[in-house]
Design an enzyme around this catalytic site. Structure first.
Site, PDB file in Angstrom:
ATOM      1  CE  LYS A  77      -7.568  -0.710   1.494  1.00 53.80           C
ATOM      2  NZ  LYS A  77      -6.923  -1.778   2.259  1.00 53.80           N
ATOM      3  CB  SER A 134      -0.944   0.004   1.197  1.00 55.66           C
ATOM      4  OG  SER A 134      -0.203  -0.052   2.394  1.00 55.66           O
ATOM      5  CG  HIS A 192      -4.200  -1.301  -1.449  1.00 55.26           C
ATOM      6  ND1 HIS A 192      -4.810  -0.065  -1.533  1.00 55.26           N
ATOM      7  CD2 HIS A 192      -3.800  -1.427  -0.163  1.00 55.26           C
ATOM      8  CE1 HIS A 192      -4.762   0.539  -0.348  1.00 55.26           C
ATOM      9  NE2 HIS A 192      -4.157  -0.274   0.496  1.00 55.26           N
TER      10      HIS A 192
HETATM   11  C1  LIG Z   1      -6.836  -2.115   3.694  1.00 51.71           C
HETATM   12  C2  LIG Z   1      -6.209  -3.419   3.934  1.00 51.71           C
HETATM   13  C3  LIG Z   1      -6.717  -4.293   4.902  1.00 51.71           C
HETATM   14  C4  LIG Z   1      -7.830  -3.906   5.839  1.00 51.71           C
HETATM   15  O1  LIG Z   1      -9.084  -4.092   5.268  1.00 51.71           O
HETATM   16  P1  LIG Z   1     -10.384  -3.932   6.184  1.00 51.71           P
HETATM   17  O2  LIG Z   1     -11.462  -4.633   5.444  1.00 51.71           O
HETATM   18  O3  LIG Z   1     -10.631  -2.461   6.325  1.00 51.71           O
HETATM   19  O4  LIG Z   1     -10.072  -4.569   7.489  1.00 51.71           O
HETATM   20  C5  LIG Z   1      -6.135  -5.530   5.022  1.00 51.71           C
HETATM   21  N1  LIG Z   1      -5.083  -5.901   4.266  1.00 51.71           N
HETATM   22  C6  LIG Z   1      -4.558  -5.084   3.342  1.00 51.71           C
HETATM   23  C7  LIG Z   1      -3.396  -5.538   2.515  1.00 51.71           C
HETATM   24  C8  LIG Z   1      -5.090  -3.809   3.157  1.00 51.71           C
HETATM   25  O5  LIG Z   1      -4.559  -2.996   2.253  1.00 51.71           O
END
Ligand SMILES: *Cc1c(COP(=O)(O)O)cnc(C)c1O
Length: 411
Positions: free
Chosen positions: A260, A200, A228
């Site tokens: 996301k 990220s 992502h």
């Molecule tokens: C954003 C993200 C998460 C968290 O996701 P949530 O559904 O908000 O808990 C987990 N792993 C990665 C790699 C992320 O980028």
């Protein structure tokens, strides 16, 4: 009750907490939450700033405020109410959860999927449930915090589960870890390799084909968190594996988020083999002791994935937008890290500078967040620009104009 000691627990807590918080303020690390007054889209309305171009959301496909995604959520809550007020193994599963899990499995072309209130929770279910003493988990050093915590938890819950870390995307280091584990007499179960699909902060991607090859060579299982990458990578947005032309089933387990690109509400999932998911339903503590994803969110997420499957051109639009934005950012005179993802990190080195630039951009009308130490290594502070398929050329041009202004002010 009277207390004779000089300091009570409450006093100790107040003192040390206030110290930490004061230190955060003093070092410019105290986070102030912006208030959002409207939906998340190409632009959004921020209290005190009005409508601003939004370049910090993970709303990669612009589905968070898609009319059909919103409508599906409303219909869900009207038909089923807010929830079961219980966990699934006691009161049961709403139809939309089953439908969503079928849709996710179809989307990723794997046997089965199971949903949770977040990807964090899903990941927390993975290793503590599926690992047994004699297993080892081998993790990229830049993996997401939820993977790190899930590994820690697995080693605490099941004594005899081991963990180790390999250097970021370094295949020599991964091979070394696998080789060492193979020779370790205490490792006599399953070797697991786990990686983010898209990292990220850099926006770089895991070398999945090479990782998979090493897994096959050593007989290890592979888990990928593509939070992502889903909806972003690959011709039809299936994720980082599709980017490389790999099949859904090449990965043993996926963890992913619905918070996301896939609607942006909340929720996460595990996906993979049927026996793996059965084990999760039977044994995972985050399925046995905590409620399901709200039914309205399940309905919205299901609709979001259906839209993505029916409209792969959204992924292409995102890709075109990213190319346009990257070119503009470079031409504005900024150093943007090369990456095939929708994350465009502008390296500005100094943390205070990143924060000041982010503040100035907001005044100019674009919402971009600055990240500094300790979220990223010292000296690599950055503005993280995130592009969406919701953006039109005018939004991207506004971002670039603001960056050009900012550059002029700096000189
Ligand atoms: C954003 C993200 C998460 C968290 O996701 P949530 O559904 O908000 O808990 C987990 N792993 C990665 C790699 C992320 O980028």
């Amino acid at each position: 009750m009277t207390t004779t000691t000089e300091t009570t627990g409450r006093e100790v807590f107040a003192k040390r907490t206030d110290e930490v918080l004061r230190n955060l303020v003093d070092t410019g690390q105290y986070k102030k939450l912006q208030m959002i007054e409207g939906p998340m889209d190409a632009t959004t309305k921020l209290r005190g700033y009005g409508e601003v171009g939004c370049f910090c959301s993970n709303n990669y496909l612009g589905l968070a405020n898609h009319p059909e995604v919103v409508k599906a959520g409303i219909e869900g809550i009207e038909k089923y109410g807010a929830g079961t007020a219980s966990v699934r193994f006691i009161c049961g599963t709403f139809e939309p959860h089953q439908q969503l899990e079928k849709t996710i499995a179809k989307f990723l072309d794997v046997e089965a999927a199971y949903t949770f209130v977040s990807c964090w929770t899903a990941t927390e279910a993975l290793f503590p449930t599926l690992c047994e003493p004699g297993d080892i988990i081998i993790s990229d050093e830049l993996n997401h915090a939820c993977i790190i915590d899930s590994m820690r938890l697995a080693t605490v819950i099941k004594k005899g589960v081991q963990k180790t870390v390999y250097k970021h995307s370094n295949m020599g280091s991964l091979r070394e870890a696998l080789e060492k584990a193979t020779k370790n007499p205490l490792v006599n179960g399953v070797m697991w390799v786990v990686t983010d699909g898209v990292f990220s902060m850099e926006g770089d991607i895991a070398k999945l084909p090479e990782i998979k090859e090493l897994c096959d060579e050593y007989g290890a299982m592979l888990a990928v968190d593509d939070s992502h990458g889903t909806g972003v990578m690959g011709e039809t947005g299936r994720g980082t594996h599709e980017h490389y032309g790999m099949a859904g089933k090449d990965i043993d387990f996926y963890t992913g988020t619905l918070g996301k690109a896939l609607g942006g509400g909340a929720g996460g999932y595990l996906a993979g083999s049927k026996r793996g998911m059965e084990m999760i339903v039977q044994r995972a503590r985050p399925t046995l002791f905590t409620n399901a994803l709200p039914v309205t969110v399940a309905c919205s997420a299901n609709k979001a994935i259906e839209i993505l499957m029916n409209e792969p051109q959204r992924v292409q639009k995102l890709r075109d937008n990213v190319a346009y934005a990257r070119k503009g950012i470079s031409e504005a005179g900024f150093e943007v890290l090369e990456s095939p993802t929708a994350i465009c990190p502008i390296i500005v080195h100094d943390t205070a500078k990143a924060i000041a630039m982010s503040k100035r951009l907001l005044e100019l009308g674009v919402y971009v967040i600055g990240f500094g130490f300790p979220v990223v290594p010292e000296g690599t502070a950055r503005l993280r620009v995130q592009i969406s398929a919701a953006h039109e050329t005018e939004h991207l041009d506004k971002l670039i104009d603001c960056l050009i202004k900012l550059k002029a002010e700096q000189e």
